[in-house]
Design an enzyme around this catalytic site. Structure first.
Site, PDB file in Angstrom:
ATOM      1  N   TYR A   1      -6.953  19.394 -19.477  1.00  0.00           N
ATOM      2  CA  TYR A   1      -5.855  18.299 -20.137  1.00  0.00           C
ATOM      3  C   TYR A   1      -4.126  18.075 -19.998  1.00  0.00           C
ATOM      4  CZ  TYR A   1      -2.793  22.460 -20.199  1.00  0.00           C
ATOM      5  OH  TYR A   1      -1.784  24.142 -19.668  1.00  0.00           O
TER       6      TYR A   1
ATOM      7  N   ARG B   1      -1.865  12.022 -13.439  1.00  0.00           N
ATOM      8  CA  ARG B   1      -2.019  13.940 -13.088  1.00  0.00           C
ATOM      9  C   ARG B   1      -3.721  14.081 -13.732  1.00  0.00           C
ATOM     10  NH1 ARG B   1       1.786  18.756 -14.710  1.00  0.00           N
ATOM     11  NH2 ARG B   1       0.986  18.163 -16.589  1.00  0.00           N
TER      12      ARG B   1
ATOM     13  N   ARG C   1     -26.666  26.090 -22.503  1.00  0.00           N
ATOM     14  CA  ARG C   1     -25.872  26.551 -22.390  1.00  0.00           C
ATOM     15  C   ARG C   1     -26.360  26.977 -20.693  1.00  0.00           C
ATOM     16  NH1 ARG C   1     -24.353  30.951 -19.777  1.00  0.00           N
ATOM     17  NH2 ARG C   1     -22.002  31.541 -19.872  1.00  0.00           N
TER      18      ARG C   1
ATOM     19  N   HIS D   1     -25.051  26.405 -16.256  1.00  0.00           N
ATOM     20  CA  HIS D   1     -23.488  26.187 -15.929  1.00  0.00           C
ATOM     21  C   HIS D   1     -23.907  25.112 -14.703  1.00  0.00           C
ATOM     22  CE1 HIS D   1     -23.613  30.982 -16.251  1.00  0.00           C
ATOM     23  NE2 HIS D   1     -22.078  30.281 -16.027  1.00  0.00           N
TER      24      HIS D   1
ATOM     25  N   LYS E   1      -5.510  21.265 -14.183  1.00  0.00           N
ATOM     26  CA  LYS E   1      -3.968  21.179 -15.451  1.00  0.00           C
ATOM     27  C   LYS E   1      -5.687  21.248 -16.043  1.00  0.00           C
ATOM     28  CE  LYS E   1      -0.680  19.889 -18.625  1.00  0.00           C
ATOM     29  NZ  LYS E   1      -0.430  21.599 -18.582  1.00  0.00           N
TER      30      LYS E   1
ATOM     31  N   GLU F   1       5.637  30.133 -10.591  1.00  0.00           N
ATOM     32  CA  GLU F   1       6.423  29.573 -11.231  1.00  0.00           C
ATOM     33  C   GLU F   1       5.516  30.569 -12.830  1.00  0.00           C
ATOM     34  OE1 GLU F   1       3.559  25.806 -11.791  1.00  0.00           O
ATOM     35  OE2 GLU F   1       1.718  27.261 -10.757  1.00  0.00           O
TER      36      GLU F   1
ATOM     37  N   LEU G   1       0.724  24.020 -10.236  1.00  0.00           N
ATOM     38  CA  LEU G   1       0.675  22.739 -11.150  1.00  0.00           C
ATOM     39  C   LEU G   1       1.933  22.346 -10.556  1.00  0.00           C
ATOM     40  CD1 LEU G   1      -0.871  21.727 -13.076  1.00  0.00           C
ATOM     41  CD2 LEU G   1       1.236  21.991 -14.311  1.00  0.00           C
TER      42      LEU G   1
HETATM   43  C1  LIG Z   1       1.757  27.017 -14.677  1.00  0.00           C
HETATM   44  C2  LIG Z   1       2.448  25.224 -15.581  1.00  0.00           C
HETATM   45  N1  LIG Z   1       3.023  25.480 -14.589  1.00  0.00           N
HETATM   46  C3  LIG Z   1       4.719  24.105 -14.532  1.00  0.00           C
HETATM   47  C4  LIG Z   1       4.027  23.106 -16.022  1.00  0.00           C
HETATM   48  C5  LIG Z   1       5.343  22.390 -16.304  1.00  0.00           C
HETATM   49  O1  LIG Z   1       4.817  21.235 -16.061  1.00  0.00           O
HETATM   50  P1  LIG Z   1       5.031  19.514 -16.834  1.00  0.00           P
HETATM   51  O2  LIG Z   1       6.229  19.767 -16.709  1.00  0.00           O
HETATM   52  O3  LIG Z   1       3.802  18.833 -16.446  1.00  0.00           O
HETATM   53  O4  LIG Z   1       5.513  20.231 -17.832  1.00  0.00           O
HETATM   54  C6  LIG Z   1       3.146  23.654 -16.609  1.00  0.00           C
HETATM   55  C7  LIG Z   1       2.894  23.023 -18.265  1.00  0.00           C
HETATM   56  O5  LIG Z   1       2.003  23.433 -18.822  1.00  0.00           O
HETATM   57  C8  LIG Z   1       2.197  24.514 -16.677  1.00  0.00           C
HETATM   58  O6  LIG Z   1       0.635  25.056 -17.266  1.00  0.00           O
END
Ligand SMILES: Cc1ncc(COP(=O)(O)O)c(C=O)c1O
Length: 282
Positions: free
Chosen positions: A33, A52, A100, A102, A147, A180, A204
């Site tokens: 997403y 991304r 279903r 996997h 993501k 983070e 991320l």
């Molecule tokens: C785990 C994580 N880190 C960082 C971010 C920030 O990313 P962005 O600056 O692309 O919104 C997000 C955004 O959803 C996130 O889920």
């Protein structure tokens, strides 16, 4: 809140949007997403988010390629429904199979879902005065650079923060490394340098993070992509979160530790101003 969805190109009100129960996004979290902020009807950093999305799709071997169509469909919904301040949520799943299993379907037909929703920014006071956060163990998997919609550890950490009356949870590894937030990237000023965890499979690669790194370098701030730890917090002079909807959000307290003098610091302020200028110039 006004919201319009699109499922495989068909538009309808978000509240009426439905996907099949056998969709692999629902069954397995087999989906990726993006979230994009729209300012005054214009998506911010749209191409970076699409790039991304493409990397996430490649990483999970999901054969979706219609980025040009997706871009046009998103822009059309924003335009035709007159969205000004909004977010775009995009999710691509590996679609459904007859039952279903996997393993991937032999001929997967991806499902493209997105919606555009009015966005009311309630964070202005927090951007001015800063927020409190908590620390929380990082219970996520080893490919946080994808993501994906597998967000249960993020959900549990965000909920723990909410129950503690805090804005966000900073995720830490067993050795105390702070990576983070549950939905944000994190930066610290330590020894006069701006630090953030290096882009690696355990974070991320935030789009806002990349922009803030660029802005900081332009401003002549000494920047290092290097981790910092819970034990560093007493020496950290500034700390802030970044994210698509959070933008740049100062942190003034982590658990019981006050950061710096308890006020947002000068580097944070200067980056916030630069960010605002970019948005205003959009
Ligand atoms: C785990 C994580 N880190 C960082 C971010 C920030 O990313 P962005 O600056 O692309 O919104 C997000 C955004 O959803 C996130 O889920």
């Amino acid at each position: 809140m006004r919201a319009i969805a699109s499922i495989n190109g068909e538009c309808l009100p978000l509240a009426e949007a439905r996907v099949p129960a056998l969709d692999r996004g629902f069954l397995f979290g087999d989906a990726v997403y993006e979230v994009i902020r729209v300012y005054r009807g214009k998506p911010f950093l749209f191409e970076e988010h699409l790039a991304r999305l493409r990397r996430s799709l490649d990483a999970i071997r999901l054969p979706y390629t219609d980025f040009d169509g997706l871009r046009q469909r998103v822009l059309r919904v924003i335009r035709e429904h007159g969205f000004q301040e909004a977010i775009v949520y995009i999710q691509i799943t590996r679609g459904s199979d007859v039952s279903r299993h996997h393993v991937f379907p032999e001929h997967p037909v991806p499902l493209e879902f997105f919606y555009v929703e009015e966005f009311h920014d309630h964070l202005e006071a927090q951007r001015e005065h800063g927020v409190r956060v908590i620390t929380h163990p990082d219970w996520r998997w080893q490919r946080c650079d994808i993501k994906s919609t597998n967000l249960l550890p993020n959900v549990l950490a965000a909920q723990a923060a909410r129950e503690a009356g805090a804005y966000e949870a900073l995720l830490y590894l067993p050795d105390g490394t702070l990576l983070e937030g549950s939905r944000t990237s994190c930066f610290a000023v330590l020894g006069g340098k701006l630090l953030t965890a290096p882009a690696a499979p355990n974070i991320l690669p935030g789009i806002t993070r990349a922009l803030v790194l660029r802005l900081a370098r332009q401003q002549g701030v000494a920047v290092e992509e290097r981790v910092f730890r819970v034990a560093d917090l007493p020496h950290v002079t500034e700390l802030f979160l970044t994210g698509t909807t959070s933008e740049i959000l100062p942190i003034v307290q982590v658990d019981n530790q006050v950061i710096g003098n308890g006020q947002p610091g000068p580097i944070t302020r200067s980056l916030q101003r630069a960010y605002r200028q970019l948005v205003d110039a959009l």
